[in-house]
Design a protein around this motif. Sequence first.
Motif, mmCIF file in Angstrom:
data_model
loop_
_atom_site.group_PDB
_atom_site.id
_atom_site.type_symbol
_atom_site.label_atom_id
_atom_site.label_comp_id
_atom_site.label_asym_id
_atom_site.label_seq_id
_atom_site.Cartn_x
_atom_site.Cartn_y
_atom_site.Cartn_z
ATOM 1 N N VAL A 481 79.552 68.511 85.639
ATOM 2 C CA VAL A 481 80.020 69.289 86.779
ATOM 3 C C VAL A 481 80.537 68.354 87.869
ATOM 4 O O VAL A 481 79.944 67.313 88.159
ATOM 5 C CB VAL A 481 78.891 70.196 87.307
ATOM 6 N N VAL A 489 78.059 76.456 89.887
ATOM 7 C CA VAL A 489 76.982 76.274 88.913
ATOM 8 C C VAL A 489 75.678 76.861 89.448
ATOM 9 O O VAL A 489 74.950 77.552 88.728
ATOM 10 C CB VAL A 489 76.816 74.789 88.552
ATOM 11 N N ALA A 524 79.212 71.596 82.741
ATOM 12 C CA ALA A 524 79.891 72.851 83.060
ATOM 13 C C ALA A 524 80.689 73.320 81.846
ATOM 14 O O ALA A 524 81.361 72.527 81.175
ATOM 15 C CB ALA A 524 80.818 72.653 84.256
ATOM 16 N N VAL A 539 76.829 76.897 81.892
ATOM 17 C CA VAL A 539 76.297 75.566 82.169
ATOM 18 C C VAL A 539 75.214 75.244 81.149
ATOM 19 O O VAL A 539 74.491 76.130 80.682
ATOM 20 C CB VAL A 539 75.738 75.489 83.611
#
Length: 649
Positions: A481, A489, A524, A539
Amino acid sequence: MGTVASTAVGERTGPLDRLRALHAEGRLAGAYDEVPGLLAELAAAGNPAGPPAPDLVRAGQLLARLDPEQVLREHPGTDTFSVAVTGHSTLSGLKAPLTAELARHGMLLKLHEGDYDSWYRDLQDTGSELYASGADLALCVLDSEIVFDELPHPWLVDDVERVTVAKLALIRQLAERYVTHGGGTLVLNTVPLLRSRLRSLVDSRSRARLGVVWREFNAGLLRLAAEHDRVHVVDLDPLIASSGPVNEPRLAAYAKVHLGEELLAGYAREAGHLARALRGRTKKVLVVDLDNTLWDGILGDDGPDGIAAATTYRGEAFGRFQKAVGQIGAQGVLLAVCSKNDIEPVRDVLRDHPDMVLRDGDFVQVVANWDPKDSNLLAIARKLNLGVDSFVFADDSPFECGLVARSLPGVAVVRLDEEPALHIERLLADGWFDLRELTAEDRARATQYRTEAARQDLMESAGSMEEYLAELGVEVTLSPVADHEIARVSQVTLRTNQFNLTTERLQQADVRARRDSDDGLVLAIRSADRFGDNGLVGVVLVSGVGADGGWHIDNMLLSCRVFARGIEEACLAAVLREAGERGAGAVHARYRPTAKNHRVRTLYPSVGFAETGEDEDGTVSFRHDLTGEQLPTPPAHVRLTADFGRPAS
């Protein structure tokens, strides 16, 4: 909702009477599952433009007498929410409304109350109860005396400016201390300037300057929320505008109650909204009626020329309500219609009527028929692949509202009445759609759901599921991410319930800490297909990277929008292969069952994990030994790009 507890209390059937009867009979803890519905009735009876209903606070006084442990013994699955309270003045009036507000959102309050005027000590001392309690929320309630107690006598505006600048610097320092050492979200508030303080200056120029100084102080407090993920600031000005005086002067003078009961009740409501958002209970869908809800009149009786959302006094009120609904929809809330009407006239009005602010394309679903509205809501939920507990239903009919409230208790029901000027207030009073932060994915959500119709058409025309998936052209990217994705997230962990293997909820600071740790990965999942980009849809949270004990998949989450496309199998295959290439001896994983995530119980076994045990709470452990014959391959129809390197900022 249950029936009245006993004939011993006579014929009283109101929700507060029901709660009093249960309390008198010693059965309130045992009937705690009834409490949210009863409190919802009490909340609906209040003035939408004012503070919470007094009966809601009275109900909170009853609930505050309960032992939380007794409630948990009777209802072990009850969601508990821990709050620590500190401040400058006497805050005993906060307990009852806070208890009620959390209870009506399905949460049991565990309260830790600080001493009078202990706010500085509590925030400064990392060993204080504010830190040690492990509270989800730390409420630091401020009032104007934190400034005026430090002024000389007599005082000048220069003195106020000096103290407010120093006080803001101190509060900023204390907030940073809490963010570093505390575990929850710190809640501050803007500080009201009392009229008596302003009027103690006799010249208008000094009053104007004091107003500027005070607003700069409050603006500085509000900016703290933008600077820190785990700081929230409640703006008291709108609450004061709706609740009346800041305090009662005699109680302020003699009992040091510097914020009055009505204002504290409004503050508790805001804290309840925040608690609901932190628990991932933000609503996702607003379903509205049409006749006497979006427009004035009844389409079936009056015809298109007889309804109005402009051009008349009442019509303009409905037009304003449509704008408010559209404003919500522009920020990621899905809009739907559920109306007792024939579908073609409805579509004609939404498409062509000159008064309409909202059009057919603003809604992800338009259902107009003569079926019961509770069954129509279930149908809309199935179409959107969402639970009805993510719905808010707004209707002017007491019958329809009662039907939905009884048969679908997870739906938040907004009862509109015959006064359209109050529709907006009623819709917004409870902050059902409140988020910690709005993301780009939120703004694009309605468009993404509307493209789902095209996918459904493709599925129906395909000869098989395999043919559909091959033609869909699923593309998946799995990578660490990036900074700009952390808020999204966090939101996925807070709001995803169906495809959520452990239901661990993470705030932005938690996501960032995991991402930046030496042994963790926050991966991600982004997806796209021939119909467009779905954005960040999931995620994978991994820990133990590089440790001798092997990798641990702490959780995996995926948006319901992209179920059944092979995305989860592709991502897990990539994680397992990466773990093997980095020399991990095994990959471990867990599944913790909830009422909503049963469909992912078999996910890990489906990609070669072996079950290794089950805890008393039903949590199942799995292990994958990463041997070649057990390693899965991504589904053939998925084009996967996996990058396990460090993300770009």
